[in-house]
Design a protein around this motif. Structure first.
Motif, PDB file in Angstrom:
ATOM      1  N   UNK A 227      23.322  31.359  49.591  1.00  0.00           N
ATOM      2  CA  UNK A 227      23.002  29.647  50.015  1.00  0.00           C
ATOM      3  C   UNK A 227      24.038  29.303  48.607  1.00  0.00           C
ATOM      4  N   UNK A 228      23.604  27.871  49.491  1.00  0.00           N
ATOM      5  CA  UNK A 228      25.022  27.418  48.561  1.00  0.00           C
ATOM      6  C   UNK A 228      25.743  26.125  48.897  1.00  0.00           C
ATOM      7  N   UNK A 229      26.020  25.325  48.364  1.00  0.00           N
ATOM      8  CA  UNK A 229      26.743  24.496  48.802  1.00  0.00           C
ATOM      9  C   UNK A 229      28.606  24.440  49.041  1.00  0.00           C
ATOM     10  N   UNK A 230      29.072  24.540  47.771  1.00  0.00           N
ATOM     11  CA  UNK A 230      30.627  25.262  48.150  1.00  0.00           C
ATOM     12  C   UNK A 230      30.508  26.832  47.263  1.00  0.00           C
ATOM     13  N   UNK A 231      31.113  27.605  48.363  1.00  0.00           N
ATOM     14  CA  UNK A 231      31.255  29.015  48.404  1.00  0.00           C
ATOM     15  C   UNK A 231      31.582  29.399  46.899  1.00  0.00           C
ATOM     16  N   UNK A 232      32.039  30.377  46.404  1.00  0.00           N
ATOM     17  CA  UNK A 232      31.587  31.171  44.794  1.00  0.00           C
ATOM     18  C   UNK A 232      32.970  31.005  44.798  1.00  0.00           C
TER      19      UNK A 232
END
Length: 324
Positions: A227-232
């Motif tokens: 769950x995120x906006x920009x990926x890791x």
């Protein structure tokens, strides 16, 4: 008895009676590598029986497990312009759409339905990550608005299952405009005093996380969901540092106050029943007190005001026949 009877005849029979074995009887868990029999996997709601990894599940399969008796009626969603920008990369946008429709059997990336969950009537919407990554285009925006309008019209709670890679690039700025549109739809529910519950599944990223996926009155996530906006990977390349283990996973977000619950898929229905009945001011559900649903009556009540022609979006799902 001779060699013709004992060997030749069985050999000939085996050649003519040989059957092809279907190739889709087994699925491999991407987490632990276990081979899972498809029927066993379906019965376990696409959760690995060995390591509890939650695999993607289609909206129809999710709704079949969610609604009482698996009975629900689809809510009609306005169909937008097919290719507003005449977009083409390696393939034309309409060609990509047709390929996704063939592979998933669905018209678009979101399905909206109405039915009963623990005798509490709700509107539900679910994204299909297998359909172009569950990307948020104009249809998804229309689907959320249609779900919110149906919920407000009938004074029902809305439960949304998110699974998306973000906005749909083939629709450009029109796709990004679905973020404020969906936010306005959620505000309609809040002004009407109706519950809005979001279940975040793997993965929920990009503009979806930046809009309707994080605006729920109650935020629930499935285990180990990204769950995120920009990926890791993007973050690590930007800040040039290694991120902590489990960063942006549902358990990490729960520990840092971004979620209310992390719930196993097999326990999700019971938890939703409890939350929905509490928020709607209904008494708690009693185990064993719920009668078998009336499929004909449930579908008739859901589609009484629509009278949608057969075969069009919004037609009742799995309409049963009365016993003779």
């Amino acid at each position: 008895m001779n060699w013709i009877t004992n060997y030749v005849r069985p050999r000939i029979n085996s050649l003519f009676s040989r059957r092809e074995v279907p190739e889709n009887l087994w699925s491999k868990c991407p987490e632990c590598g276990s081979m899972l029999f498809h029927r066993e996997l379906t019965e376990n709601q696409h959760v690995c029986t060995n390591c509890d990894h939650h695999m993607p599940i289609t909206p129809r399969a999710r709704f079949a497990a969610l609604f009482d008796g698996g009975v629900f009626a689809e809510v009609q969603v306005p169909v937008p312009v097919p290719d507003p920008l005449n977009f083409r990369d390696q393939k034309k946008y309409p060609d990509r759409m047709r390929a996704a429709q063939r592979s998933t059997g669905e018209a678009e990336a979101m399905l909206v339905a109405e039915g009963e969950v623990g005798r509490t009537r709700i509107v539900a919407a679910a994204q299909d990550f297998n359909f172009m990554g569950g990307s948020m285009g104009m249809y998804v925006g229309n689907a959320i608005i249609a779900a919110a309008e149906r919920a407000v019209e009938r004074e029902l709670p809305l439960v949304l299952f998110s699974a998306a890679g973000g906005a749909r690039m083939q629709e450009g700025i029109l796709s990004l405009m679905q973020m404020p549109r969906s936010t306005v739809a959620v505000q309609m529910l809040k002004e009407a005093g109706l519950p809005y519950i979001v279940v975040l599944t793997h993965p929920t990223t990009g503009g979806v996380t930046a809009s309707y996926a994080m605006l729920g009155d109650v935020q629930i996530a499935e285990p180990n969901a990204l769950i995120c906006f920009a990926g890791p990977r993007v973050i690590e390349q930007t800040i040039r540092e290694t991120l902590p283990e489990g960063f942006q996973r549902s358990e990490y977000l729960l520990d840092h106050g971004m979620l209310d619950r992390v719930t196993h898929r097999k326990d999700l229905r019971d938890e939703l029943v409890t939350i929905l009945r509490m928020l709607m001011g209904e008494p708690p559900a009693v185990k064993g007190d719920l009668p078998a649903p009336d499929p004909v009556g449930a579908l008739a009540a859901a589609s009484a005001e629509e009278e949608t022609p057969e075969g069009e979006p919004g037609a009742a799902h799995d309409k049963p026949e009365k016993d003779g």
